[in-house]
Design an enzyme around this catalytic site. Structure first.
Site, PDB file in Angstrom:
ATOM      1  N   SER A 124       1.449  -1.342  -0.041  1.00 16.56           N
ATOM      2  CA  SER A 124       0.157  -0.319   0.218  1.00 16.56           C
ATOM      3  C   SER A 124       0.783   1.566  -0.111  1.00 16.56           C
ATOM      4  O   SER A 124       1.604   1.671  -0.585  1.00 16.56           O
ATOM      5  CB  SER A 124      -0.893  -0.130   1.041  1.00 16.56           C
ATOM      6  OG  SER A 124      -1.866   0.750   0.847  1.00 16.56           O
ATOM      7  N   HIS A 125       1.043   2.261   1.147  1.00 23.14           N
ATOM      8  CA  HIS A 125       1.530   3.488   1.066  1.00 23.14           C
ATOM      9  C   HIS A 125       2.413   2.714   1.348  1.00 23.14           C
ATOM     10  O   HIS A 125       3.198   4.656   1.264  1.00 23.14           O
ATOM     11  CB  HIS A 125       0.905   4.800   2.335  1.00 23.14           C
ATOM     12  CG  HIS A 125       0.316   3.966   3.489  1.00 23.14           C
ATOM     13  ND1 HIS A 125      -0.883   2.696   3.914  1.00 23.14           N
ATOM     14  CD2 HIS A 125       1.010   3.849   4.654  1.00 23.14           C
ATOM     15  CE1 HIS A 125      -0.454   2.504   4.429  1.00 23.14           C
ATOM     16  NE2 HIS A 125      -0.016   2.735   5.139  1.00 23.14           N
ATOM     17  N   ASP A 289      -2.699   6.032  -3.267  1.00 24.54           N
ATOM     18  CA  ASP A 289      -0.738   5.747  -2.783  1.00 24.54           C
ATOM     19  C   ASP A 289      -1.116   4.523  -3.933  1.00 24.54           C
ATOM     20  O   ASP A 289      -1.276   4.019  -4.940  1.00 24.54           O
ATOM     21  CB  ASP A 289      -1.587   4.943  -1.249  1.00 24.54           C
ATOM     22  CG  ASP A 289      -2.639   3.882  -1.042  1.00 24.54           C
ATOM     23  OD1 ASP A 289      -3.386   3.689  -2.428  1.00 24.54           O
ATOM     24  OD2 ASP A 289      -2.334   3.392  -0.466  1.00 24.54           O
ATOM     25  N   ASP A 291      -1.308   1.864  -3.565  1.00 28.26           N
ATOM     26  CA  ASP A 291      -1.934   0.160  -4.731  1.00 28.26           C
ATOM     27  C   ASP A 291      -3.591   0.512  -4.831  1.00 28.26           C
ATOM     28  O   ASP A 291      -3.925   0.491  -5.411  1.00 28.26           O
ATOM     29  CB  ASP A 291      -2.281  -1.065  -4.026  1.00 28.26           C
ATOM     30  CG  ASP A 291      -2.876  -0.274  -2.377  1.00 28.26           C
ATOM     31  OD1 ASP A 291      -3.313   0.871  -1.598  1.00 28.26           O
ATOM     32  OD2 ASP A 291      -3.346  -1.555  -1.398  1.00 28.26           O
ATOM     33  N   ASP A 293      -5.631   2.338  -3.504  1.00 26.22           N
ATOM     34  CA  ASP A 293      -6.934   2.128  -2.775  1.00 26.22           C
ATOM     35  C   ASP A 293      -7.168   3.401  -1.664  1.00 26.22           C
ATOM     36  O   ASP A 293      -8.661   4.087  -1.576  1.00 26.22           O
ATOM     37  CB  ASP A 293      -6.997   1.138  -1.741  1.00 26.22           C
ATOM     38  CG  ASP A 293      -6.366   0.643  -0.976  1.00 26.22           C
ATOM     39  OD1 ASP A 293      -4.925   2.092  -1.068  1.00 26.22           O
ATOM     40  OD2 ASP A 293      -6.049  -0.209   0.208  1.00 26.22           O
ATOM     41  N   ARG A 294      -5.682   4.578  -1.871  1.00 25.02           N
ATOM     42  CA  ARG A 294      -6.160   5.714  -0.584  1.00 25.02           C
ATOM     43  C   ARG A 294      -6.688   7.104  -1.645  1.00 25.02           C
ATOM     44  O   ARG A 294      -6.315   6.699  -2.341  1.00 25.02           O
ATOM     45  CB  ARG A 294      -5.366   5.911  -0.287  1.00 25.02           C
ATOM     46  CG  ARG A 294      -5.195   4.811   0.916  1.00 25.02           C
ATOM     47  CD  ARG A 294      -3.947   4.964   2.041  1.00 25.02           C
ATOM     48  NE  ARG A 294      -3.774   4.079   2.992  1.00 25.02           N
ATOM     49  CZ  ARG A 294      -3.275   4.660   4.619  1.00 25.02           C
ATOM     50  NH1 ARG A 294      -3.016   5.784   4.322  1.00 25.02           N
ATOM     51  NH2 ARG A 294      -3.441   3.806   5.387  1.00 25.02           N
ATOM     52  N   LYS A 388     -11.798  -0.241  -0.090  1.00 20.19           N
ATOM     53  CA  LYS A 388     -11.920   1.324  -0.347  1.00 20.19           C
ATOM     54  C   LYS A 388     -10.909   1.876  -1.904  1.00 20.19           C
ATOM     55  O   LYS A 388     -10.222   0.811  -2.377  1.00 20.19           O
ATOM     56  CB  LYS A 388     -11.098   2.288   0.615  1.00 20.19           C
ATOM     57  CG  LYS A 388      -9.328   1.824   0.878  1.00 20.19           C
ATOM     58  CD  LYS A 388      -8.624   2.790   2.351  1.00 20.19           C
ATOM     59  CE  LYS A 388      -7.178   1.928   2.454  1.00 20.19           C
ATOM     60  NZ  LYS A 388      -7.337   0.759   3.040  1.00 20.19           N
TER      61      LYS A 388
HETATM   62  C1  VG1 Z   1      -3.634   1.672   8.150  1.00 21.12           C
HETATM   63  C2  VG1 Z   1      -4.945   3.154   8.226  1.00 21.12           C
HETATM   64  C3  VG1 Z   1      -6.243   2.054   8.091  1.00 21.12           C
HETATM   65  C4  VG1 Z   1      -6.071   1.086   6.808  1.00 21.12           C
HETATM   66  C5  VG1 Z   1      -4.562   0.452   7.226  1.00 21.12           C
HETATM   67  C6  VG1 Z   1      -4.621  -0.428   5.058  1.00 21.12           C
HETATM   68  O1  VG1 Z   1      -3.856   1.175   9.112  1.00 21.12           O
HETATM   69  O2  VG1 Z   1      -4.678   3.486   9.559  1.00 21.12           O
HETATM   70  O3  VG1 Z   1      -7.510   2.745   8.374  1.00 21.12           O
HETATM   71  O4  VG1 Z   1      -7.397   0.470   6.481  1.00 21.12           O
HETATM   72  O5  VG1 Z   1      -3.715   0.978   7.196  1.00 21.12           O
HETATM   73  O6  VG1 Z   1      -4.686   0.749   4.448  1.00 21.12           O
HETATM   74  P1  VG1 Z   1      -2.995   1.013  10.459  1.00 21.12           P
HETATM   75  O7  VG1 Z   1      -3.168  -0.065  11.528  1.00 21.12           O
HETATM   76  O8  VG1 Z   1      -1.492   1.363   9.859  1.00 21.12           O
HETATM   77  O9  VG1 Z   1      -3.745   2.303  11.573  1.00 21.12           O
HETATM   78  V1  VG1 Z   1      -3.588   0.554   3.344  1.00 21.12           V
HETATM   79  O10 VG1 Z   1      -4.227   1.643   1.861  1.00 21.12           O
HETATM   80  O11 VG1 Z   1      -2.211   0.547   3.421  1.00 21.12           O
HETATM   81  O12 VG1 Z   1      -4.612  -0.665   2.452  1.00 21.12           O
HETATM   82 CO    CO Z   2      -3.351   1.327  -0.004  1.00 18.15          CO
END
Ligand code: VG1
Ligand code: CO
Length: 555
Positions: A124-125, A289, A291, A293-294, A388
């Site tokens: 992801s990010h 981001d 992948d 989804d953000r 998302k």
């Molecule tokens: C973070 C965010 C959460 C989100 C998750 C995955 O998790 O706070 O809201 O769903 O990332 O997003 P954490 O446990 O680090 O707070 V992504 O865009 O990584 O799939």
């Molecule tokens: Co993501």
């Protein structure tokens, strides 16, 4: 050429490879996320993928969707997964060309083609490249992230695994569209964008958005951050909606995202923020981001918090054709601001509060209890898929802007005047020693209940607890999902540990304050939250326990 046609790869043999369990393969908030170097350890990825198959039933001869965000190690992982999938009896793999698929596109494909699931390769990010992070997510047949019952079953398998099955075959060409076979498993290499773009055309008024771009008085900048949405944004925004060619920037997916964190917030998307601040700034700015989804939404010199964005979308959904029949309900993760709750009350629809992580929205969406949902961490989505969806949120905003012909700032300020403003920010303490961070939380778990009835500055604490969630659909209980201190005037402090990091621990402190009075809705956000932030540090004794005087990241 073999008797079965030109697309049949040479005869291959299944091998059973002996292995030993890795103890650390429990998926976190969003899949298994580790340093690339950990995924490169022999058998590490293979063990986890075999554990996925071992935990499942009924997938023989069925369809699996496969793709990733294009980061370093994506292609290698895809080759291994194809060979393990074939050896385990998967019937067909839908694979994004070049191994590319955004997370929401995977969700869309699983649903459209009735796949039994999907494997998404992404952290992801988190940063990419050889020194960066990698990840594997498994999504189930509704298109959404595997629920905890499934991730726990995968984890249990990973602790007992003794061998995995893999085809001993040459690498597959993943860059040409078309169908081929790995033994009996069909591999269809598909255009990663087409089905997703088709879904977006059904939800939004593309003619109205095209007119907005054609008017010449509206300019947009979309920063794909050298991550997966580049090809999607070029196709949808520029080719189908007619936005000028320079609208999408950093549109080419790179192995290391150009050396930056593909994280769309005010800190990591600073180039976009700078471009949106100048005198000649475009009217609308957005980023997504790694992948896809953000999303981050910006107006000219104006930032919309993700919590506000969800509320604005809910309040304006009637202007968007795909949602004009009304919303069945809305949901947000617990730490997300309560701005959307007010819209739900106004619309007389239910609202739900879930733990952090998209997987908790799945049951509510499947049961038709909610139409829109979101998280403070730049995630927004709806019942169109079960993830998302960054570009979806951008198109939703574009549709509203084209229908209402007002600016992002005007729209958001009008929203605040009507519903009040929720000042909101998240303060992260990254790279803490894991034990220290766990102690902070454990101590709060002991002490938090006693805060009830006490005062924090001008705020009186009315509720303080360790958040747990009873799923209204399957009655599953999820505990220890964050410590919250809620005050009578709707101020709130939430503490939790991140479940997506790959180094040490990250403590997140979420701050929220409500302001009904329009004459006080114009404060600097951090200034408006300063006393709550100080109280939050003091209550958790952050400096004493961690040695940190201030957060390392503010979003
Ligand atoms: C973070 C965010 C959460 C989100 C998750 C995955 O998790 O706070 O809201 O769903 O990332 O997003 P954490 O446990 O680090 O707070 V992504 O865009 O990584 O799939
Ligand atoms: Co993501």
């Amino acid at each position: 050429m073999s008797a079965n046609g030109p697309s049949l790869l040479r005869t291959v043999a299944v091998k059973t490879i002996s292995t030993r369990p890795f103890e650390d393969q429990r998926p976190g908030t969003s899949g298994l996320r580790k340093k690339v170097s950990e995924f490169q350890v022999p058998h590490y990825l293979e063990n986890f993928v075999q554990s996925i198959f071992n935990s499942l039933e009924g997938f023989r001869d069925a369809t699996l969707v496969l793709g990733g965000d294009g980061r370093f190690h994506n292609r290698e992982a895809i080759q291994s997964i194809l060979k393990i999938g074939a050896a385990n009896g998967v019937g067909r793999v839908l694979l994004g060309r070049g191994g590319i698929l955004s997370t929401p596109a995977v969700s869309c494909l699983i649903r459209k083609y009735s796949a039994f699931g999907g494997i998404i390769l992404s952290a992801s990010h988190n940063p990419g490249g050889p020194e960066g992070d990698f990840g594997v997510k498994f999504n189930v047949s509704n298109g959404g992230p595997a629920p905890e019952s499934v991730t726990e079953a995968i984890y249990a398998q990973s602790r007992n695994i003794r061998s995995y099955r893999i085809f001993d075959a040459a690498d597959v060409d993943i860059d040409q569209l078309g169908c081929m076979h790995l033994d009996r498993m069909a591999i269809e290499v598909i255009n990663p964008v087409a089905d997703y773009a088709g879904l977006m055309e059904k939800l939004f008024d593309f003619d109205a958005i095209s007119e907005l771009f054609a008017s010449g008085s509206f300019r947009m900048r979309y920063d794909a951050m050298h991550a997966v949405t580049g090809p999607y944004a070029h196709e949808i925004l520029e080719r189908r909606l007619g936005a000028p060619a320079e609208t999408v920037v950093n549109g080419e997916p790179l192995l290391d995202f150009g050396g930056k964190s593909p994280d769309p917030n005010l800190v990591y998307a600073h180039d976009l923020v700078a471009a949106m601040s100048g005198r000649e700034a475009p009217d609308f700015g957005a980023a997504s981001d790694g992948d896809g989804d953000r999303n981050m939404i910006l107006g000219r010199r104006f930032f919309v918090t993700p919590s506000d964005s969800l509320a604005v979308l809910a309040a304006n959904a009637r202007f968007v054709s795909g949602y004009s029949e009304g919303l069945s309900g809305v949901a947000r993760s617990m730490p997300t601001s309560r701005a959307v709750d007010r819209v739900a009350a106004h619309l007389h629809i239910p609202h739900y509060e879930t733990p952090t992580g998209w997987k908790y929205f799945g049951n509510l969406l499947d049961a038709g209890k909610i139409t829109l949902c979101g998280e403070e961490s730049f995630g927004t989505g709806s019942d169109h898929v079960r993830e998302k969806d960054g570009l979806w949120a951008v198109l939703f905003w574009l549709n509203i802007l084209s229908a209402r012909r007002s600016s992002v700032e005007q729209l958001t300020r009008a929203h605040w005047r009507e519903y009040g403003r929720h000042y909101y920010s998240r303060h992260d303490y990254e790279g803490l020693d894991k034990e220290v961070a766990e102690r902070v939380i454990a101590d709060l778990q002991e002490s938090i209940a006693a805060l009830k009835g006490q005062r924090i500055g001008t705020h009186e604490v009315t509720l303080s607890d360790d958040f747990s969630y009873l799923d209204p659909v399957d009655r599953s209980l999820t505990e220890h999902q964050g410590l919250r201190i809620v005050c009578s005037d709707e101020a709130r402090i939430v503490y939790r540990l991140s479940g997506t990091g790959t180094e040490g621990a990250t403590l997140r402190i979420y701050l929220e304050r409500y302001e009904r009075d329009p004459s006080r809705q114009d404060l600097d956000c951090q200034a408006a939250l300063a006393d709550l932030a100080a109280a939050a540090r003091q209550i958790a004794r952050i400096e004493e326990k961690t040695g940190r005087r201030r957060p390392s990241l503010i979003t």
